[in-house]
Design a protein around this motif. Structure first.
Motif, PDB file in Angstrom:
ATOM      1  N   ILE A  87       0.826  -1.201  -0.059  1.00 48.22           N
ATOM      2  CA  ILE A  87       0.084   0.082  -0.024  1.00 48.22           C
ATOM      3  C   ILE A  87       0.868   1.244   0.093  1.00 48.22           C
ATOM      4  O   ILE A  87       2.091   1.200   0.371  1.00 48.22           O
ATOM      5  CB  ILE A  87      -1.068   0.095   1.132  1.00 48.22           C
ATOM      6  N   LEU A  88       0.477   2.427  -0.254  1.00 49.27           N
ATOM      7  CA  LEU A  88       0.848   3.574  -0.368  1.00 49.27           C
ATOM      8  C   LEU A  88       0.225   4.501   0.749  1.00 49.27           C
ATOM      9  O   LEU A  88      -0.743   4.602   0.780  1.00 49.27           O
ATOM     10  CB  LEU A  88       1.040   4.225  -1.605  1.00 49.27           C
ATOM     11  N   PRO A  89       1.224   5.257   1.557  1.00 49.13           N
ATOM     12  CA  PRO A  89       0.780   6.153   2.419  1.00 49.13           C
ATOM     13  C   PRO A  89       0.317   7.660   1.488  1.00 49.13           C
ATOM     14  O   PRO A  89       0.683   7.683   0.385  1.00 49.13           O
ATOM     15  CB  PRO A  89       2.102   6.537   3.270  1.00 49.13           C
ATOM     16  N   ALA A  90      -0.477   8.499   2.198  1.00 43.29           N
ATOM     17  CA  ALA A  90      -0.890   9.932   1.393  1.00 43.29           C
ATOM     18  C   ALA A  90       0.523  10.455   1.250  1.00 43.29           C
ATOM     19  O   ALA A  90       0.574  11.400   0.183  1.00 43.29           O
ATOM     20  CB  ALA A  90      -1.906  10.388   2.219  1.00 43.29           C
ATOM     21  N   THR A  91       1.433  10.561   2.177  1.00 48.57           N
ATOM     22  CA  THR A  91       2.547  11.016   2.007  1.00 48.57           C
ATOM     23  C   THR A  91       3.784  10.296   2.190  1.00 48.57           C
ATOM     24  O   THR A  91       4.042   9.534   3.103  1.00 48.57           O
ATOM     25  CB  THR A  91       2.525  12.293   3.042  1.00 48.57           C
ATOM     26  N   VAL A  92       4.859  10.403   1.196  1.00 49.45           N
ATOM     27  CA  VAL A  92       6.221   9.811   1.391  1.00 49.45           C
ATOM     28  C   VAL A  92       7.078  11.032   1.398  1.00 49.45           C
ATOM     29  O   VAL A  92       7.311  11.897   0.514  1.00 49.45           O
ATOM     30  CB  VAL A  92       6.494   8.969   0.033  1.00 49.45           C
ATOM     31  N   THR A  93       7.885  10.756   2.311  1.00 51.70           N
ATOM     32  CA  THR A  93       8.901  11.936   2.699  1.00 51.70           C
ATOM     33  C   THR A  93      10.317  11.039   2.659  1.00 51.70           C
ATOM     34  O   THR A  93      10.420  10.455   3.209  1.00 51.70           O
ATOM     35  CB  THR A  93       8.778  12.433   3.944  1.00 51.70           C
ATOM     36  N   ILE A  94      10.928  11.748   1.923  1.00 49.20           N
ATOM     37  CA  ILE A  94      12.578  11.330   1.834  1.00 49.20           C
ATOM     38  C   ILE A  94      13.393  12.384   2.109  1.00 49.20           C
ATOM     39  O   ILE A  94      13.581  13.654   1.751  1.00 49.20           O
ATOM     40  CB  ILE A  94      12.846  11.091   0.136  1.00 49.20           C
ATOM     41  N   THR A  95      14.404  12.011   3.215  1.00 49.14           N
ATOM     42  CA  THR A  95      15.397  13.006   3.582  1.00 49.14           C
ATOM     43  C   THR A  95      16.750  12.302   3.249  1.00 49.14           C
ATOM     44  O   THR A  95      16.723  11.277   2.996  1.00 49.14           O
ATOM     45  CB  THR A  95      15.196  13.276   5.218  1.00 49.14           C
ATOM     46  N   SER A  96      17.812  13.110   3.708  1.00 49.84           N
ATOM     47  CA  SER A  96      19.169  12.699   3.412  1.00 49.84           C
ATOM     48  C   SER A  96      19.537  11.477   4.427  1.00 49.84           C
ATOM     49  O   SER A  96      20.276  10.665   4.016  1.00 49.84           O
ATOM     50  CB  SER A  96      20.288  13.644   3.827  1.00 49.84           C
ATOM     51  N   ARG A  97      18.828  11.290   5.377  1.00 48.67           N
ATOM     52  CA  ARG A  97      18.974   9.916   6.113  1.00 48.67           C
ATOM     53  C   ARG A  97      18.600   8.713   5.619  1.00 48.67           C
ATOM     54  O   ARG A  97      18.888   7.628   5.997  1.00 48.67           O
ATOM     55  CB  ARG A  97      18.096  10.137   7.624  1.00 48.67           C
ATOM     56  N   ASP A  98      17.605   9.054   4.592  1.00 49.55           N
ATOM     57  CA  ASP A  98      16.841   7.586   4.106  1.00 49.55           C
ATOM     58  C   ASP A  98      18.137   7.111   2.888  1.00 49.55           C
ATOM     59  O   ASP A  98      17.881   6.062   2.486  1.00 49.55           O
ATOM     60  CB  ASP A  98      15.899   8.041   3.299  1.00 49.55           C
ATOM     61  N   ILE A  99      19.057   8.097   2.666  1.00 47.85           N
ATOM     62  CA  ILE A  99      20.112   7.630   1.768  1.00 47.85           C
ATOM     63  C   ILE A  99      21.205   7.277   2.496  1.00 47.85           C
ATOM     64  O   ILE A  99      21.882   7.959   3.143  1.00 47.85           O
ATOM     65  CB  ILE A  99      20.651   8.846   0.624  1.00 47.85           C
ATOM     66  N   ASP A 100      21.862   5.971   2.357  1.00 44.72           N
ATOM     67  CA  ASP A 100      22.970   5.374   2.839  1.00 44.72           C
ATOM     68  C   ASP A 100      24.208   6.024   2.380  1.00 44.72           C
ATOM     69  O   ASP A 100      24.347   6.862   1.454  1.00 44.72           O
ATOM     70  CB  ASP A 100      22.884   3.941   2.753  1.00 44.72           C
ATOM     71  N   ASP A 101      25.215   6.211   3.341  1.00 41.66           N
ATOM     72  CA  ASP A 101      26.587   6.845   3.178  1.00 41.66           C
ATOM     73  C   ASP A 101      27.418   6.015   2.151  1.00 41.66           C
ATOM     74  O   ASP A 101      28.461   6.440   1.759  1.00 41.66           O
ATOM     75  CB  ASP A 101      27.027   7.034   4.428  1.00 41.66           C
TER      76      ASP A 101
END
Length: 116
Positions: A87-101
């Protein structure tokens, strides 16, 4: 991850920021199959965008125009979330923490851009 099945998503509106801090905002109408159509807002932080672009450059992927990258990235993230959770939420938030180093996330997205 690079083999994520594409979903049917139509971009309804977008607010792409230039410089500073804040979030790029992209609103999609997504075909959820039996669940019907839903509206999903994808928020991508400018820090996440900068981090992803730097990692893709280090991995020697060809540069992609900002708006194209953000739209493709949002669709790719929606497909990944739908595949993982069903399922998909109404809002998807992508921050720099979501991107691995280590650059794995950026490489997966970069490979998707090369194929598409």
């Amino acid at each position: 991850m690079a083999s994520t099945i594409p979903i049917r998503a139509v971009l309804m509106s977008s607010e792409i920021m230039n410089g500073g801090s804040g979030f790029h905002r992209l609103v999609f109408k997504v075909d959820g199959g039996r669940a019907g159509m839903s509206t999903v807002t994808v928020l991508i932080s400018q820090d996440a965008h900068r981090k992803l672009v730097q990692q893709m450059a280090r991995a020697r992927f060809a540069p992609v125009e900002k708006a194209t990258l953000l739209k493709t990235w949002a669709r790719w993230e929606l497909a990944m979330r739908l595949e993982e959770h069903g399922i998909l939420p109404a809002t998807v938030t992508i921050t720099s923490r979501d991107i691995d180093d280590f650059g794995a996330y950026a490489c997966d997205l970069g490979r998707t851009l090369q194929v598409g």
